[in-house]
Design an enzyme around this catalytic site. Structure first.
Site, PDB file in Angstrom:
ATOM      1  N   ARG A  47       0.853  -1.208   0.000  1.00 56.24           N
ATOM      2  CA  ARG A  47       0.000   0.000   0.000  1.00 56.24           C
ATOM      3  C   ARG A  47       0.879   1.245   0.000  1.00 56.24           C
ATOM      4  O   ARG A  47       0.627   2.219  -0.710  1.00 56.24           O
ATOM      5  CB  ARG A  47      -0.919   0.000   1.246  1.00 56.24           C
ATOM      6  CG  ARG A  47      -1.989  -1.086   1.214  1.00 56.24           C
ATOM      7  CD  ARG A  47      -3.031  -0.877   2.307  1.00 56.24           C
ATOM      8  NE  ARG A  47      -2.545  -1.139   3.654  1.00 56.24           N
ATOM      9  CZ  ARG A  47      -2.662  -2.293   4.308  1.00 56.24           C
ATOM     10  NH1 ARG A  47      -3.269  -3.326   3.741  1.00 56.24           N
ATOM     11  NH2 ARG A  47      -2.203  -2.432   5.541  1.00 56.24           N
ATOM     12  N   LYS A 137     -12.708  14.110   5.360  1.00 52.06           N
ATOM     13  CA  LYS A 137     -13.852  13.565   4.612  1.00 52.06           C
ATOM     14  C   LYS A 137     -14.658  12.620   5.494  1.00 52.06           C
ATOM     15  O   LYS A 137     -14.090  11.846   6.262  1.00 52.06           O
ATOM     16  CB  LYS A 137     -13.354  12.794   3.394  1.00 52.06           C
ATOM     17  CG  LYS A 137     -14.480  12.160   2.583  1.00 52.06           C
ATOM     18  CD  LYS A 137     -13.968  11.174   1.544  1.00 52.06           C
ATOM     19  CE  LYS A 137     -14.364   9.774   1.933  1.00 52.06           C
ATOM     20  NZ  LYS A 137     -14.060   8.780   0.868  1.00 52.06           N
ATOM     21  N   GLU A 178     -19.846  14.234   2.317  1.00 52.15           N
ATOM     22  CA  GLU A 178     -20.107  13.285   1.231  1.00 52.15           C
ATOM     23  C   GLU A 178     -21.360  12.446   1.480  1.00 52.15           C
ATOM     24  O   GLU A 178     -21.305  11.447   2.188  1.00 52.15           O
ATOM     25  CB  GLU A 178     -18.903  12.347   1.042  1.00 52.15           C
ATOM     26  CG  GLU A 178     -19.142  11.329  -0.078  1.00 52.15           C
ATOM     27  CD  GLU A 178     -17.964  10.372  -0.329  1.00 52.15           C
ATOM     28  OE1 GLU A 178     -16.981  10.409   0.425  1.00 52.15           O
ATOM     29  OE2 GLU A 178     -18.054   9.587  -1.283  1.00 52.15           O
ATOM     30  N   LYS A 220     -19.428  16.615  -1.608  1.00 49.48           N
ATOM     31  CA  LYS A 220     -18.987  15.520  -2.482  1.00 49.48           C
ATOM     32  C   LYS A 220     -20.159  14.585  -2.741  1.00 49.48           C
ATOM     33  O   LYS A 220     -20.374  13.629  -1.995  1.00 49.48           O
ATOM     34  CB  LYS A 220     -17.823  14.770  -1.817  1.00 49.48           C
ATOM     35  CG  LYS A 220     -17.362  13.535  -2.590  1.00 49.48           C
ATOM     36  CD  LYS A 220     -16.016  13.038  -2.118  1.00 49.48           C
ATOM     37  CE  LYS A 220     -15.664  11.738  -2.833  1.00 49.48           C
ATOM     38  NZ  LYS A 220     -14.254  11.355  -2.682  1.00 49.48           N
TER      39      LYS A 220
HETATM   40  P1  13P Z   1     -15.003   6.636  -6.017  1.00 51.54           P
HETATM   41  O1  13P Z   1     -14.687   7.805  -6.921  1.00 51.54           O
HETATM   42  O2  13P Z   1     -14.243   5.393  -6.376  1.00 51.54           O
HETATM   43  O3  13P Z   1     -16.470   6.439  -5.843  1.00 51.54           O
HETATM   44  O4  13P Z   1     -14.418   7.007  -4.586  1.00 51.54           O
HETATM   45  C1  13P Z   1     -14.614   8.271  -4.086  1.00 51.54           C
HETATM   46  C2  13P Z   1     -14.720   8.203  -2.615  1.00 51.54           C
HETATM   47  O5  13P Z   1     -13.968   8.836  -1.911  1.00 51.54           O
HETATM   48  C3  13P Z   1     -15.785   7.399  -2.009  1.00 51.54           C
HETATM   49  O6  13P Z   1     -15.884   7.715  -0.655  1.00 51.54           O
END
Ligand code: 13P
Length: 337
Positions: A47, A137, A178, A220
């Site tokens: 990773r 986030k 998000e 988001k």
């Molecule tokens: P994806 O663009 O692969 O959906 O991932 C964005 C993300 O941060 C999901 O929490």
């Protein structure tokens, strides 16, 4: 710097024309899934190798303003032995951190989910900030079905998002809010529009209730698309449906909307973002905060082998550059070649 000045300067650094955010904050199980697809063992060292490689892509900072990290990565050093946050800063990129603890079933609401992670978040935020993170986030997740998401799920997730956002702002950390409405299912684009509108409206109700400063968040969301099991809609139809919803429920005070890719292919996600930015003047800056749609080609090129470093970085830079163009409505599919 005062908290207000910290928030203002981080928003300025993150929300820039021609740039977007790289979501590289996959949890261990999620990155294991991505690595399995390219036959790589999901060890801590792999990773670190992969993420160090993509973050050190020459020129990445021209198109990427921020990177969302997973907690493990924020504590790791790059292949050149720099703390990962320092590596990003040297690229002119703002380091950020995913702070939620993932989702579980919402009790008494079959099919709905709720995100965990508020307990102890103040102490964690302080530690992440000391490690260099300037934004955060939190992801709330909503399944679509005829009777989902329930009102309970919409209210509970909105409350979590708002409490997280208020806490982040009080510490000078910009919250990415998000609410992900999942693409899974056979719902129509109209149903997706309806759910996204209700979900986002509820999120802003909660943000206001908790006195979150709307000018210091980044939203988001998902794009409004038909479910994965349905025929795809054209980029123009996706853009039109998405903006119709956002005009109704996203206040103009919000500086930036950075979409997740949510299972769209890399090319689709770029095309759709470009269509969104081709519809004229909008109050918000529309950009990307993609995980899969930015990284899939780089992961394939890498395949766990550092001998593929230059192909990996080229693949990373290509998707970053094309999405950067899409934020200005200047992308065309023939640029893929
Ligand atoms: P994806 O663009 O692969 O959906 O991932 C964005 C993300 O941060 C999901 O929490």
């Amino acid at each position: 710097m005062s908290v207000q000045n910290e928030l203002r300067s981080t928003i300025q650094d993150l929300v820039q024309p021609g740039k977007g955010i790289l979501a590289a904050d996959e949890s261990h199980p999620t990155i294991a899934k991505r690595f399995k697809a390219v036959n790589v063992e999901p060890t801590e060292d792999k990773r670190r190798e992969y993420r160090s490689l993509i973050f050190s892509t020459p020129g990445l900072g021209e198109f990427i303003s921020g990177v969302i990290l997973f907690e493990e990565t924020l504590g790791q050093n790059s292949l050149d032995n720099l703390p990962m946050a320092k590596l990003l800063e040297s690229q002119g990129i703002v380091p950020g951190i995913k702070v939620d603890k993932g989702k579980k079933s919402l009790i008494n609401a079959p099919g709905d989910e709720i995100t965990y992670g508020l307990d102890g978040l103040d102490d964690r935020l302080e530690a992440y900030k000391n490690q260099g993170a300037r934004f955060a986030k939190w992801r709330g997740v909503y399944n679509i079905a005829d009777t989902l998401p329930s009102r309970a799920a919409m209210e509970a997730n909105a409350e979590m998002l708002a409490r997280y956002a208020a806490l982040c702002q009080s510490m000078g950390i910009v919250p990415i809010v998000e609410p992900e409405v999942l693409i899974d299912g056979d719902h129509t684009i109209e149903r997706s529009a309806q759910v996204n509108e209700s979900v986002i409206a509820e999120v802003f109700n909660a943000l206001r209730r908790h006195r979150v400063q709307l000018e210091s968040i980044i939203l988001k969301p998902s794009m409004v698309t038909p479910g994965k099991a349905c025929a795809k809609a054209s980029p123009e139809a996706v853009a039109e449906a998405t903006l119709r919803v956002f005009r109704n429920v996203v206040p103009a005070a919000v500086p930036g909307i950075s979409f997740l890719s949510g299972g769209q292919t890399p090319e689709e996600a770029t095309l759709n973002l470009n269509a969104l930015n081709s519809l004229g003047q909008l109050p918000w800056h529309l950009s990307f905060s993609y995980g899969r749609a930015l990284q899939e080609p780089a992961q394939k090129a890498w395949a766990g082998n550092l001998n593929n470093s230059s192909e990996t970085q080229s693949a990373m830079l290509k998707r970053a550059r094309l999405n950067g163009l899409a934020t200005k409505g200047q992308y065309a599919p023939d640029m893929e070649d």
